[in-house]
Design a protein around this motif. Structure first.
Motif, PDB file in Angstrom:
ATOM      1  N   GLN A  42      31.594  -9.508  42.453  1.00  0.00           N
ATOM      2  CA  GLN A  42      32.528 -10.396  43.148  1.00  0.00           C
ATOM      3  C   GLN A  42      32.722 -11.729  42.413  1.00  0.00           C
ATOM      4  OE1 GLN A  42      30.654 -10.268  47.192  1.00  0.00           O
ATOM      5  NE2 GLN A  42      32.796 -10.258  47.852  1.00  0.00           N
ATOM      6  N   LYS A  43      31.667 -12.187  41.766  1.00  0.00           N
ATOM      7  CA  LYS A  43      31.684 -13.542  41.208  1.00  0.00           C
ATOM      8  C   LYS A  43      32.227 -13.629  39.782  1.00  0.00           C
ATOM      9  CE  LYS A  43      27.721 -15.253  43.900  1.00  0.00           C
ATOM     10  NZ  LYS A  43      26.347 -15.800  43.801  1.00  0.00           N
ATOM     11  N   THR A  44      31.884 -12.660  38.949  1.00  0.00           N
ATOM     12  CA  THR A  44      32.209 -12.793  37.520  1.00  0.00           C
ATOM     13  C   THR A  44      33.691 -12.562  37.226  1.00  0.00           C
ATOM     14  OG1 THR A  44      31.631 -12.055  35.296  1.00  0.00           O
ATOM     15  CG2 THR A  44      31.711 -10.381  37.003  1.00  0.00           C
ATOM     16  N   ASP A  45      34.167 -13.232  36.190  1.00  0.00           N
ATOM     17  CA  ASP A  45      35.533 -13.016  35.714  1.00  0.00           C
ATOM     18  C   ASP A  45      35.548 -12.199  34.420  1.00  0.00           C
ATOM     19  OD1 ASP A  45      36.772 -14.514  37.759  1.00  0.00           O
ATOM     20  OD2 ASP A  45      36.343 -16.395  36.699  1.00  0.00           O
ATOM     21  N   ASN A  46      34.349 -11.879  33.935  1.00  0.00           N
ATOM     22  CA  ASN A  46      34.240 -11.159  32.674  1.00  0.00           C
ATOM     23  C   ASN A  46      34.491  -9.664  32.906  1.00  0.00           C
ATOM     24  OD1 ASN A  46      32.927  -9.573  30.493  1.00  0.00           O
ATOM     25  ND2 ASN A  46      32.340 -11.595  29.723  1.00  0.00           N
ATOM     26  N   ARG A  47      35.569  -9.153  32.324  1.00  0.00           N
ATOM     27  CA  ARG A  47      35.959  -7.761  32.563  1.00  0.00           C
ATOM     28  C   ARG A  47      34.923  -6.774  32.039  1.00  0.00           C
ATOM     29  NH1 ARG A  47      40.774  -5.543  34.405  1.00  0.00           N
ATOM     30  NH2 ARG A  47      40.545  -3.296  34.479  1.00  0.00           N
ATOM     31  N   LYS A  68      28.824  -4.836  55.658  1.00  0.00           N
ATOM     32  CA  LYS A  68      29.714  -6.001  55.614  1.00  0.00           C
ATOM     33  C   LYS A  68      30.008  -6.414  54.176  1.00  0.00           C
ATOM     34  CE  LYS A  68      28.576  -7.903  60.142  1.00  0.00           C
ATOM     35  NZ  LYS A  68      28.048  -9.069  60.892  1.00  0.00           N
ATOM     36  N   LYS A  69      28.978  -6.307  53.316  1.00  0.00           N
ATOM     37  CA  LYS A  69      29.155  -6.681  51.922  1.00  0.00           C
ATOM     38  C   LYS A  69      30.168  -5.757  51.237  1.00  0.00           C
ATOM     39  CE  LYS A  69      27.671  -9.418  49.952  1.00  0.00           C
ATOM     40  NZ  LYS A  69      28.285 -10.741  49.647  1.00  0.00           N
ATOM     41  N   LEU A  70      30.049  -4.464  51.497  1.00  0.00           N
ATOM     42  CA  LEU A  70      30.993  -3.537  50.882  1.00  0.00           C
ATOM     43  C   LEU A  70      32.402  -3.701  51.468  1.00  0.00           C
ATOM     44  CD1 LEU A  70      29.052  -0.208  50.351  1.00  0.00           C
ATOM     45  CD2 LEU A  70      29.831  -1.834  48.655  1.00  0.00           C
ATOM     46  N   GLU A  71      32.481  -3.999  52.749  1.00  0.00           N
ATOM     47  CA  GLU A  71      33.802  -4.236  53.354  1.00  0.00           C
ATOM     48  C   GLU A  71      34.452  -5.468  52.746  1.00  0.00           C
ATOM     49  OE1 GLU A  71      34.283  -4.110  57.498  1.00  0.00           O
ATOM     50  OE2 GLU A  71      33.405  -2.127  57.752  1.00  0.00           O
ATOM     51  N   GLU A  72      33.637  -6.470  52.448  1.00  0.00           N
ATOM     52  CA  GLU A  72      34.163  -7.673  51.783  1.00  0.00           C
ATOM     53  C   GLU A  72      34.744  -7.302  50.418  1.00  0.00           C
ATOM     54  OE1 GLU A  72      31.233 -10.728  51.431  1.00  0.00           O
ATOM     55  OE2 GLU A  72      30.851 -10.811  53.585  1.00  0.00           O
ATOM     56  N   LEU A  73      34.035  -6.420  49.701  1.00  0.00           N
ATOM     57  CA  LEU A  73      34.518  -5.993  48.388  1.00  0.00           C
ATOM     58  C   LEU A  73      35.809  -5.193  48.500  1.00  0.00           C
ATOM     59  CD1 LEU A  73      31.133  -4.993  46.757  1.00  0.00           C
ATOM     60  CD2 LEU A  73      32.638  -6.808  45.975  1.00  0.00           C
ATOM     61  N   LEU A  74      35.894  -4.355  49.526  1.00  0.00           N
ATOM     62  CA  LEU A  74      37.099  -3.553  49.710  1.00  0.00           C
ATOM     63  C   LEU A  74      38.304  -4.412  50.074  1.00  0.00           C
ATOM     64  CD1 LEU A  74      35.614  -0.477  51.591  1.00  0.00           C
ATOM     65  CD2 LEU A  74      36.651  -0.479  49.321  1.00  0.00           C
ATOM     66  N   MET A  75      38.073  -5.610  50.593  1.00  0.00           N
ATOM     67  CA  MET A  75      39.158  -6.525  50.940  1.00  0.00           C
ATOM     68  C   MET A  75      39.330  -7.612  49.874  1.00  0.00           C
ATOM     69  SD  MET A  75      40.334  -5.214  53.614  1.00  0.00           S
ATOM     70  CE  MET A  75      41.499  -6.504  54.034  1.00  0.00           C
ATOM     71  N   ASN A  76      38.619  -7.451  48.757  1.00  0.00           N
ATOM     72  CA  ASN A  76      38.689  -8.452  47.686  1.00  0.00           C
ATOM     73  C   ASN A  76      40.102  -8.567  47.126  1.00  0.00           C
ATOM     74  OD1 ASN A  76      38.260  -9.524  44.765  1.00  0.00           O
ATOM     75  ND2 ASN A  76      36.255  -9.795  45.729  1.00  0.00           N
ATOM     76  N   ASP A  77      40.479  -9.787  46.736  1.00  0.00           N
ATOM     77  CA  ASP A  77      41.815 -10.006  46.167  1.00  0.00           C
ATOM     78  C   ASP A  77      41.993  -9.346  44.811  1.00  0.00           C
ATOM     79  OD1 ASP A  77      42.619 -11.508  48.343  1.00  0.00           O
ATOM     80  OD2 ASP A  77      42.035 -13.427  47.444  1.00  0.00           O
ATOM     81  N   ASP A  78      40.885  -9.092  44.129  1.00  0.00           N
ATOM     82  CA  ASP A  78      40.930  -8.486  42.789  1.00  0.00           C
ATOM     83  C   ASP A  78      41.058  -6.967  42.925  1.00  0.00           C
ATOM     84  OD1 ASP A  78      40.493  -7.505  40.249  1.00  0.00           O
ATOM     85  OD2 ASP A  78      38.895  -8.930  39.767  1.00  0.00           O
TER      86      ASP A  78
END
Length: 358
Positions: A42-47, A68-78
């Motif tokens: 979630q945090k890094t910008d390094n591809r 909840k953590k995985l749901e947050e990832l599934l709703m991530n803007d990236d």
């Protein structure tokens, strides 16, 4: 090796990548660090770091990861993060967690779960995907219908047929028809025929998948509908008509009356204002479908009228070559002597050569 958390805090991507590569084949260390790796994702910008983490997490067991953590990832803007989580869940076959996601209050989460299950490409998981048929969101129901069709879920045909009235939406109805053209059965045919009493009045978006569906089951009815549509709309759907007729010709035993009707439709399409490549297709169909004398007479008629485009001549040449119609040698030689078009000259010479070899 140095702790991954310490390596990450150093803000040195190269060192962190080295640390990741050292644990990639160690299941024990992967399990120990998976929660932390999810946070880094979630945090890094390094591809490169993201891609390396995704490949590592594919080996992890996700059944005990915080929902909840995985749901947050599934709703991530990236988008990469979202797709990565779906890939991870699919590769790790986290069915327990995916099943829970199908019951999420968030419609987007439910859709992501369906997507992930479909990505596994496993027919044994169709019962999970079929839960999407009961979803309240139209997009999720459409996804489940489409996925079950692609996985050839024949046992769900009745249930999908019953859903035709669930949403009064052309996209939804089209999806149902497209799927039933793959997995539909006689019950589907009964439902669809009762639903659409006057199919010639349907909008094109629904009409085309409807015709594809009907062609699977009831070809005489399909031909009658095509005739009505041509009478009402002309040959505007020429490409769809050609594809459907091609399917009928290749897969169906038919009586003389139906054959005659198909021949008339092919001729009407050929002489209508449609693109020349499609006229080429029709010539090939005539060669495959009609009796030899009919094919020869049709070719003579077209040649006598004067072909206005090379596509038509090439279609004729392909039929003559395939059928071995040696009686057309003289007329081909005449056209050859009068033509200055290199493509025409080459095509005729090639056809004459194939006739000589017979």
């Amino acid at each position: 090796m140095e702790d991954l958390r310490i390596l990450f805090e150093k803000n040195n991507d190269d060192e962190f990548l080295i640390g990741l590569k050292e644990i990639k084949n160690n299941i024990e260390l992967i399990e120990k660090n998976k929660d932390f790796l999810v946070k880094v994702l979630q945090k890094t910008d390094n591809r490169m770091i993201k891609e390396t983490i995704v490949n590592i997490l594919k080996k992890a067991n996700f059944d005990d990861v915080d929902e909840k953590k995985l749901e947050e990832l599934l709703m991530n803007d990236d988008l990469f993060v979202r797709d990565s989580i779906l890939t991870i869940l699919g590769k790790s076959r986290s069915l327990y967690y995916l099943n829970k996601l199908l019951n999420s209050k968030n419609k987007h989460i439910r859709k992501y779960a369906l997507d992930s299950l479909f990505r596994m490409e496993d027919p044994e998981l169709m019962d999970f995907i079929a839960k999407g048929l009961e979803d309240e969101d139209i997009n999720n129901v459409m996804a489940a219908i489409e996925y079950l069709g692609e996985l050839e879920g024949y046992k769900y045909a009745d249930k999908i047929s019953d859903l035709i009235d669930k949403f009064d939406n052309p996209f939804f109805i089209s999806t149902v028809l497209q799927t039933l053209s793959i997995i539909g059965n006689n019950y589907s045919l009964e439902i669809i025929k009762n639903k659409f009493k006057q199919p010639e009045n349907l909008p094109d978006m629904i009409l085309i998948p409807y015709l594809n569906f009907m062609a699977k089951f009831n070809n005489i009815d399909t031909i009658e509908i095509i005739e009505k549509i041509i009478d009402k709309k002309g040959t505007i759907l020429y490409k769809e008509f050609i594809d459907i007729i091609k399917s009928i010709i290749q897969n169906t035993q038919m009586d003389k009356k139906t054959k005659l009707r198909i021949k008339e439709i092919l001729k009407e399409l050929f002489y209508s204002d449609i693109p020349y490549p499609n006229k080429y297709e029709i010539l090939i169909l005539v060669g495959e479908f009609c009796e030899d004398e009919e094919v020869k007479n049709f070719i003579k008629k077209v040649l006598n009228e004067g072909f206005e485009n090379n596509y038509i001549l090439f279609g004729i040449l392909d039929v003559i070559s395939e059928k071995g119609y040696i009686e057309f040698k003289d007329i081909l030689k005449k056209i050859l002597s009068e033509s200055k078009d290199e493509d025409v000259v080459f095509a005729i010479e090639d056809t004459l050569k194939s006739l000589e070899e017979r």
